[in-house]
Design an enzyme around this catalytic site. Structure first.
Site, PDB file in Angstrom:
ATOM      1  N   LEU A  39      46.588  69.965  26.537  1.00  0.00           N
ATOM      2  CA  LEU A  39      46.551  68.746  27.351  1.00  0.00           C
ATOM      3  C   LEU A  39      46.582  67.546  26.414  1.00  0.00           C
ATOM      4  O   LEU A  39      45.729  67.407  25.532  1.00  0.00           O
ATOM      5  CB  LEU A  39      45.283  68.727  28.208  1.00  0.00           C
ATOM      6  CG  LEU A  39      44.906  67.415  28.912  1.00  0.00           C
ATOM      7  CD1 LEU A  39      46.027  66.927  29.813  1.00  0.00           C
ATOM      8  CD2 LEU A  39      43.609  67.585  29.697  1.00  0.00           C
ATOM      9  N   ILE A  40      47.573  66.681  26.608  1.00  0.00           N
ATOM     10  CA  ILE A  40      47.740  65.506  25.755  1.00  0.00           C
ATOM     11  C   ILE A  40      47.707  64.255  26.621  1.00  0.00           C
ATOM     12  O   ILE A  40      48.393  64.178  27.648  1.00  0.00           O
ATOM     13  CB  ILE A  40      49.077  65.540  24.982  1.00  0.00           C
ATOM     14  CG1 ILE A  40      49.253  66.878  24.259  1.00  0.00           C
ATOM     15  CG2 ILE A  40      49.146  64.385  23.989  1.00  0.00           C
ATOM     16  CD1 ILE A  40      50.622  67.033  23.605  1.00  0.00           C
ATOM     17  N   CYS A  54      51.248  60.038  26.891  1.00  0.00           N
ATOM     18  CA  CYS A  54      52.525  60.640  26.483  1.00  0.00           C
ATOM     19  C   CYS A  54      53.759  59.855  26.895  1.00  0.00           C
ATOM     20  O   CYS A  54      54.871  60.371  26.815  1.00  0.00           O
ATOM     21  CB  CYS A  54      52.621  62.061  27.038  1.00  0.00           C
ATOM     22  SG  CYS A  54      51.442  63.205  26.299  1.00  0.00           S
ATOM     23  N   TYR A  69      40.139  46.751  17.948  1.00  0.00           N
ATOM     24  CA  TYR A  69      40.686  48.090  17.706  1.00  0.00           C
ATOM     25  C   TYR A  69      39.804  48.857  16.726  1.00  0.00           C
ATOM     26  O   TYR A  69      39.479  50.028  16.942  1.00  0.00           O
ATOM     27  CB  TYR A  69      42.100  47.950  17.159  1.00  0.00           C
ATOM     28  CG  TYR A  69      42.837  49.258  16.988  1.00  0.00           C
ATOM     29  CD1 TYR A  69      43.282  49.972  18.089  1.00  0.00           C
ATOM     30  CD2 TYR A  69      43.125  49.759  15.716  1.00  0.00           C
ATOM     31  CE1 TYR A  69      43.991  51.159  17.937  1.00  0.00           C
ATOM     32  CE2 TYR A  69      43.827  50.938  15.554  1.00  0.00           C
ATOM     33  CZ  TYR A  69      44.253  51.636  16.664  1.00  0.00           C
ATOM     34  OH  TYR A  69      44.950  52.808  16.505  1.00  0.00           O
ATOM     35  N   GLY A 107      55.623  56.995  21.815  1.00  0.00           N
ATOM     36  CA  GLY A 107      54.956  57.125  20.533  1.00  0.00           C
ATOM     37  C   GLY A 107      54.495  58.519  20.176  1.00  0.00           C
ATOM     38  O   GLY A 107      55.180  59.517  20.413  1.00  0.00           O
ATOM     39  N   ILE A 108      53.322  58.601  19.587  1.00  0.00           N
ATOM     40  CA  ILE A 108      52.784  59.861  19.089  1.00  0.00           C
ATOM     41  C   ILE A 108      52.605  60.868  20.215  1.00  0.00           C
ATOM     42  O   ILE A 108      52.898  62.058  20.048  1.00  0.00           O
ATOM     43  CB  ILE A 108      51.440  59.619  18.365  1.00  0.00           C
ATOM     44  CG1 ILE A 108      51.669  58.814  17.085  1.00  0.00           C
ATOM     45  CG2 ILE A 108      50.754  60.947  18.038  1.00  0.00           C
ATOM     46  CD1 ILE A 108      50.392  58.360  16.402  1.00  0.00           C
ATOM     47  N   GLY A 109      52.126  60.422  21.359  1.00  0.00           N
ATOM     48  CA  GLY A 109      51.909  61.340  22.479  1.00  0.00           C
ATOM     49  C   GLY A 109      53.192  61.979  22.950  1.00  0.00           C
ATOM     50  O   GLY A 109      53.270  63.199  23.145  1.00  0.00           O
TER      51      GLY A 109
END
Length: 291
Positions: free
Chosen positions: A7-8, A11, A157, A14-16
């Site tokens: 599970l991500i 998405c 951040y 980018g990275i996802g």
């Protein structure tokens, strides 16, 4: 061997997005990927198109907003009902904010923390009971170099990533008793939409524009000097691709006993190693003030 259910979050890009594609297209079909995003109506087409034959085979797209508990509960239950388990959670969803902390609206702090920290806490709490029941699981937290080494004008951040690092370090030891492994991924600057401001062709001009909003009495000139002379901002690190991070994530998932912290490159590893060697923190302060 049965595929690992992954599970991500985050998405849509980018990275996802790259990690979901990279795992779903694994030639050995070792993963079944549930790629989630806040709004499927507006964000799923790019992932769906790039997935090709993997879509609805080894890659499935679901709607999930890490700031809304009801969507988390619904999606996690849907996956568990279908697969009987969640082997891996990749807490990737993130929100960036570049501003001077004293003049930025407080809502900026709340919004960034809501996604980058509380979103990860919510997701982790949602999947851990199933992992503990199976006595197996991996939780990958997407932190950053900035989760260890702070930068001016990135206070919102930085704070969220420091919080995530502390949370992860707190929960990791007891979870290992259940064979649930928590790992932190610490990239540097990655070539994503979120990081485009850092790849500006004239980096000094970019930082000066950001710093121009700083009141003069807050040592604006010092902050500009710090930012525009710091080799770590980009030039000394090099920009990595999302696929570089996806490959690292796959390595962590496949590790039998993964490390607690992973840096995405040798240069990031060296910076963090240096940062952690000084328990007083004075070397960091002295380095900034000498710029």
């Amino acid at each position: 061997m049965a595929s690992q259910v992954v599970l991500i979050t985050g998405c849509s890009r980018g990275i996802g997005l790259e990690t979901a594609l990279y795992l779903a297209k694994d030639p050995q079909r070792r993963f079944k990927v549930y790629a989630t995003m806040r709004s499927m109506a507006t964000n799923q087409e790019d992932l769906k198109t790039q997935a090709g034959k993997a879509f609805d085979d080894t890659l499935f797209i679901l709607e999930l907003d890490v700031t809304k508990q009801d969507t988390i509960d619904k999606t996690v239950k849907e996956i568990v009902d279908k697969e009987g388990k969640i082997d891996v959670l990749v807490n990737n969803a993130g929100l960036q904010s570049v501003d001077w902390w004293q003049i930025a609206p407080m809502e900026n702090f709340y919004d960034v923390m809501e996604v980058n920290y509380f979103g990860c806490v919510r997701m982790t709490r949602a999947v851990v009971p199933y992992m503990k029941e199976k006595r197996s699981g991996k939780i990958l937290q997407m932190s950053s170099l900035i989760g260890i080494k702070a930068q001016p004008v990135l206070a919102q951040y930085t704070s969220s990533k420091f919080a995530l690092e502390g949370f992860s370090e707190s929960i990791a030891p007891p979870l290992r008793k259940f064979n649930v492994w928590v790992s932190i991924i610490e990239p540097g600057y990655v070539s994503t939409v979120m990081a485009q401001q850092f790849s500006d062709s004239d980096l000094n001009s970019f930082w000066k524009a950001i710093a121009s909003k700083i009141p003069e009495e807050d040592n604006r000139d010092i902050v500009v000097k710090m930012l525009t002379s710091d080799p770590d901002v980009v030039a000394g690190l090099g920009m990595q691709s999302p696929q570089d991070i996806a490959e690292l994530i796959q390595d962590v998932i496949l590790s039998t006993k993964p490390d607690f912290r992973y840096q995405s490159s040798k240069s990031i590893h060296e910076i963090i190693a240096h940062r952690m060697k000084d328990p007083t923190g004075n070397s960091t302060m002295d380095t900034w003030m000498k710029r």
